[in-house]
Design a protein around this motif. Structure first.
Motif: not given
Length: 498
Positions: A84, A232, A291
């Motif tokens: 993120f 993350v 991604s």
């Protein structure tokens, strides 16, 4: 002197009309003779028409400048920064470079003599700045051209199973860049091969991404159980994070070249359309592919990313991407050689005429560029750290610092569109920063738009300096570590770099 109300300047210097340079008759300012602004290239004169790039061609040039080497190293930055934060950082940098591209590409509507960031430096700070920043700009272009040659040599090593010395493959890439880059003197011709380049790299990285999705386990994972270590949130230290940010900026840091793209457009007022098309396509593609690959492979990503799905897909991907990698070397070599070509022949008949001088300067500029790129790549035989170093040391100057300074200049001088004014371009070059800079910092008094622009300009400058210092420091430490642990070969090595 007769002036309309629009042309009046208030004594306090805070209110300058929408046109920094007012209509002055020759006898009112003998140092600035009355003349219309002169375009760098005249499409109606000379043997070579440099003003021939359509807005579609400009869009594909922007896309090709922005995709290539950086896109191949981008997925690994998500592992360093965390998914993120990595995506957020990339989006922020994309916004910054889009703003920088808008400022750079549209500058010639106000100052049609502009061809490079060196001209912008002269406008802001004088002739000394033009030479200094111009030299930095050229070194940056030549370094990226060299990186394109390096990646082309990687592809040749993969496709031939290291069938020859890597220096020989570098020489092939260097010779190809010289022959093709010299043969096409205008960017219009280079735009045609850029379509092939963009398509090749896009298809190659999509093939790699889809192949990664189809695998049960990452190609680089050890036998038995494995851990993707999907992050993350970041677990990196400051040095690693800054190196990753620099790599991301390199992937989007070509906005300094947009001066040259706009200078060769048929309709430069359509540059914004070209920018939004090219930039949006590249940003969306990069995020999607990176991604997918990071989510499937995690810590087992390799860089360049085309080797992440196993040997067979690696060969197929490099085979498809090879034209695009070669076009990267050609395009950046061409734009670097064009810098000195224009710098030397500007204002002479040789710039657009097929004279001996024209060809001698053009061939000489291209020769120096490709030889310089070859030498640099031979001395710096590592991919990730090389991109990170270039992204930290040079990109912030052209994506952050100078666009930020140009915003302040516009706030202080408020230039009008070139077609609406008649003041000499030479006069525009003599404006002192002691005049426009203090006025720019008072622009917040003129409304929220000016206040927002002022804040944006300051943010660009400060963020650029931060990335430059932090990223360069981190890249140097990473390079030192690579040499100490023996993970890179020596200079001018014949070893396999794939």
């Amino acid at each position: 002197m007769n002036r309309s109300k629009k042309d009046q300047i208030q004594d306090d210097g805070h209110d300058i009309d929408n046109g920094a340079f007012h209509d002055l008759a020759p006898d009112e300012n003998p140092k600035a003779p009355f003349q219309a602004p002169q375009d760098l290239f005249n499409s109606e004169e000379g043997d070579v028409d440099f003003r021939s790039v359509s807005w579609q061609g400009a869009a594909i040039l922007i896309a090709k400048f922005q995709i290539g080497l950086g896109a191949l190293s981008l997925p690994s930055t998500f592992h360093v920064l965390g998914f993120f934060p990595g995506v957020l950082c990339f989006v922020i940098l994309a916004v910054i470079t889009t703003v920088a591209g808008y400022i750079s590409g549209n500058a010639r509507q106000y100052y049609p003599h502009m061809h490079s960031v060196g001209d912008a430096a002269e406008l802001l700070f004088g002739k000394g700045a033009r030479e200094f920043i111009g030299a930095i700009y050229y070194i940056y272009l030549a370094l990226v051209a060299g990186a394109g040659m390096l990646t082309t040599s990687v592809a040749l090593n993969v496709l031939s199973d290291h069938g020859a010395c890597t220096m020989a493959f570098l020489a092939v890439a260097c010779g190809s860049a010289f022959i093709v880059g010299t043969g096409f003197r205008s960017l219009e011709k280079v735009a045609w091969i850029s379509w092939i380049g963009v398509a090749g790299i896009i298809f190659a990285i999509w093939i790699t991404a889809l192949a990664c999705l189809a695998r049960d386990r990452p190609a680089g994972a050890p036998p038995g159980p494995f851990n993707l270590d999907i992050r993350v949130l970041p677990k990196a230290n400051f040095t690693q994070a800054m190196a990753a940010v620099s790599t991301q900026l390199f992937a989007l840091g070509a906005s300094g070249t947009f001066f040259s793209v706009a200078a060769e457009m048929k309709e430069p007022h359509k540059f914004t359309r070209a920018l939004l098309c090219g930039q949006s396509f590249i940003v969306i593609t990069n995020i999607a592919i990176s991604s997918i690959m990071y989510g499937k492979i995690g810590q087992y990503l390799v860089s360049p990313a085309l080797g992440s799905a196993g040997d067979l897909i690696k060969r197929i991907s490099y085979g498809i991407a090879f034209p695009g990698l070669l076009v990267t070397a050609i395009l950046w070599s061409h734009i670097a050689g064009k810098y000195w070509f224009v710098r030397i022949l500007r204002g002479t008949r040789h710039l657009q005429s097929n004279t001996v001088t024209h060809w001698a300067v053009w061939v000489g500029s291209m020769t120096v560029t490709v030889v310089f790129g070859f030498i640099i790549v031979g001395v710096v035989p590592f991919f990730d750290d090389f991109l990170s170093l270039v992204g930290a040391l040079f990109n912030p100057v052209f994506t952050n610092v100078f666009p930020g300074l140009m915003i302040l200049f516009y706030l202080g001088e408020r230039p009008t569109i070139a077609s609406e004014r008649v003041q000499s371009v030479e006069t525009a070059k003599t404006i002192s920063p002691m005049i426009w800079l203090p006025i720019a910092f008072k622009a917040y008094r003129n409304g929220w738009k000016q206040a927002l622009a002022l804040a944006g300009g300051i943010f660009l400058i400060v963020s650029g300096l931060f990335i430059m210092v932090g990223g360069t420091y981190s890249s140097i430490l990473s390079i030192q570590a690579s040499y100490h642990d023996g993970s890179v070969s020596g200079v001018f090595s014949c070893g396999d770099n794939s």
